[in-house]
Design an enzyme around this catalytic site. Structure first.
Site, PDB file in Angstrom:
ATOM      1  N   PRO A  78      96.415  51.204  30.798  1.00  0.00           N
ATOM      2  CG  PRO A  78      98.286  52.460  31.402  1.00  0.00           C
ATOM      3  CD  PRO A  78      97.854  51.332  30.510  1.00  0.00           C
ATOM      4  CB  CYS A  79      91.417  53.441  32.738  1.00  0.00           C
ATOM      5  SG  CYS A  79      91.234  51.658  32.936  1.00  0.00           S
ATOM      6  N   PRO A  80      93.231  56.162  32.208  1.00  0.00           N
ATOM      7  CG  PRO A  80      94.620  57.024  33.895  1.00  0.00           C
ATOM      8  CD  PRO A  80      94.310  55.756  33.146  1.00  0.00           C
TER       9      PRO A  80
END
Length: 421
Positions: A78-80
Site C-alpha cells: 500500500p502507498c498511503p
C-alpha cells in the site's frame, strides 16, 4: 517458456505487476490480495492461479514458510503511508506493509525481492525508514538497491514515478542491471486514445486529439475513503483541463455524434486502462466490478510495461546466459541513507548530542541534531535519559509492523478495513 521462474506476489491488486512479471518469464505460485473486486479480476484473467484472499499479514490466508526458496517475492504494498498527498504516517500507518514484506524474506529466503511504491518513499522524510529496510536486508546477506523509475520511460503515456526496491544475494545481484529507458517516446493522450474517443461518432474527436498533445498526469486510483472516482487532486485536474479532459469523474461511454465539437469529455475506464499501460495487444486484460471499483483497480496498479521491464532485468540476473559477465561488487560497503540513525543503531549505550555529532563523518550542530532526532521519532522509539541539563539518546524499536503478535496495527487495521483499498 523453458526458463520460467516462480514468483509469489503480495498485494497483487488487479494484476498490473502480475501481467508484467508473467510476460517477463515468471510463473505465479501464489497471488495474495485483499480487495474482493480485484480478486475477481485476477480470477477472470487467470482462473488457474492460486489466490490467497484477505489480509496478506493474516497467517490464515497464507504461510510464507510454504514458499521457501521461491525465485521472486514481489509486491506493490500500500502507498498511503508514503504518498505526498497524504499524511505520510509511515511506520505508524495501519496500512504500512513495506517493512513486514522485507521481514518475510527471513522465512521465505527468496532469490530476489521486488517491492514498488510511490515517489514519496524516496523523500527525506523516510531516510531512516529506508535505512532500516536496507539494514534488515543486509543482515540477511542481500544486496539491495532503490531506483526511481518513470513510467513514461517504458512506453507508458503517463507521468508516473515509482520507487522500486530490488534485492538479491551477491551471486545473483552481480548480474542485475536496472532496465534502460525505451528509445521511443510514449504517445500523447490524444494519439493514444483517439480511436476510443471517436468510437461513438463524436465530431470533435480529431480536434480533441490535437489538443491532448501531452502525456497524462499520474493516474490516481484513490481510496474507498474518498467517494467516487476522479482523475486526481486539483493540480492534476488542471493539467487534464489543458488537454481538453474533464477530470471530475469517469464517463460510462465516449461522447457521441450529438455532442458539440468543443465538448469537454470525461475519460472512460478503458481509456484510463490504456493510459496505465494495458492494451489489446501485449497487455490484454479484463476487469471485474462496477465503474468506480474498476477505475480504482486500474489507478492503483503498477503499469504492466514497467513491471515487465523490471521483471525482465531480474529474470536475466537469476538466469544469466552463458555470455553474461558478472559486475564487480563491493559487498562490504552498504548504502547509508540516514547517518544519524546509523550511529544510534550501532550504539551500545545512550549517547549525548555531542557524541552523536563526533561519530558522524560530517558533524552537525546541536539544533540540527535535535530536529533530526525528533524526525526519527515518527518511525522509531527513541529512548531518552536526562542527567542535569543534558539529554542522552538511544534508538529503540522500529514502530513499523513486521509481524508482531502485539502491535497497534491489528486493531487499527480491523477498524479501517471497510475503507482500505
Amino acid at each position: 517458456m523453458a526458463d520460467q521462474l516462480r514468483v509469489v506476489e503480495i498485494c497483487a491488486g488487479a494484476g498490473g505487476q502480475s501481467l508484467g512479471l508473467e510476460r517477463a518469464g515468471f510463473e505465479h505460485e501464489l497471488a495474495v490480495e485483499l480487495d474482493t473486486n480485484a480478486i475477481q479480476t485476477l480470477k477472470l484473467n487467470r482462473p488457474g492461479w492460486k489466490i490467497g484472499e484477505g489480509d496478506v499479514a493474516d497467517p490464515s490466508v497464507w504461510d510464507p514458510a510454504d514458499y521457501q526458496g521461491i525465485d521472486l517475492f514481489a509486491g506493490g504494498v500500500p502507498c498511503p503511508p508514503f504518498t505526498i498527498a497524504g499524511k505520510q504516517l509511515g511506520a505508524t500507518d495501519e496500512r504500512d506493509l513495506f517493512a513486514w514484506a522485507v521481514k518475510q524474506c527471513r522465512e521465505m529466503k527468496p532469490r530476489a525481492l521486488l517491492l514498488e511504491n510511490v515517489r514519496g518513499l524516496s523523500m527525506n522524510r523516510f531516510t531512516a525508514y529506508r535505512q532500516a529496510v536496507l539494514d534488515e536486508l543486509h543482515d540477511m546477506e542481500y544486496i539491495a538497491d532503490w531506483k526511481l523509475l518513470q513510467a513514461s520511460d517504458f512506453g507508458v503515456s503517463q507521468l508516473r514515478p515509482r520507487f522500486v526496491l530490488v534485492a538479491m544475494h551477491a551471486k545473483d545481484f552481480a548480474y542485475f542491471e536496472w532496465p534502460e529507458p525505451a528509445t521511443k517516446k510514449p504517445f500523447t493522450v490524444g494519439e493514444l486514445l483517439h480511436d476510443l474517443m471517436a468510437a461513438n461518432g463524436w465530431p470533435g474527436a480529431n480536434a480533441w486529439r490535437d489538443k491532448a498533445n501531452k502525456i497524462a498526469p499520474t493516474i490516481v486510483g484513490g481510496s474507498k475513503k474518498h467517494g467516487g472516482a476522479d482523475l486526481g487532486p486539483t493540480r492534476a485536474k488542471a493539467a487534464w483541463a489543458e488537454m481538453g479532459v474533464d477530470g471530475w469523474g469517469i464517463a460510462n461511454d465516449a461522447p457521441g455524434p450529438d455532442d458539440p465539437i468543443d465538448f469537454t469529455p470525461k475519460l472512460t475506464w478503458p481509456m484510463v486502462a490504456r493510459i496505465q499501460g494495458w492494451d489489446d495487444a501485449r497487455y490484454k486484460w479484463e476487469f471485474s466490478g462496477r465503474k468506480t471499483s474498476v477505475y480504482r483497480q486500474i489507478g492503483n496498479a503498477f503499469p504492466p510495461p514497467v513491471a515487465e521491464a523490471v521483471g525482465t532485468a531480474i529474470h536475466k540476473a537469476l538466469n544469466p546466459g552463458p555470455k553474461a559477465a558478472p559486475k564487480p561488487l563491493i559487498e562490504d560497503i552498504k548504502p547509508v541513507h540516514d547517518p544519524v540513525y546509523q550511529v544510534l543503531r550501532k550504539a551500545t549505550r545512550y549517547m549525548r548530542l555531542e557524541e552523536i555529532s563526533q561519530a558522524l563523518r560530517h558533524p552537525l550542530d546541536q539544533h540540527t541534531l535535535e530536529r533530526h532526532i525528533n524526525h526519527l521519532k515518527r518511525d522509531f522509539e527513541i529512548k531518552e535519559k536526562v542527567r542535569g541539563s543534558t539529554t542522552a539518546y538511544r534508538l529503540g524499536e522500529f514502530k513499523a509492523f513486521t509481524g508482531q503478535e502485539i502491535h497497534s496495527r491489528h486493531e487499527a487495521f480491523q477498524t479501517q478495513l471497510p475503507t482500505i483499498s
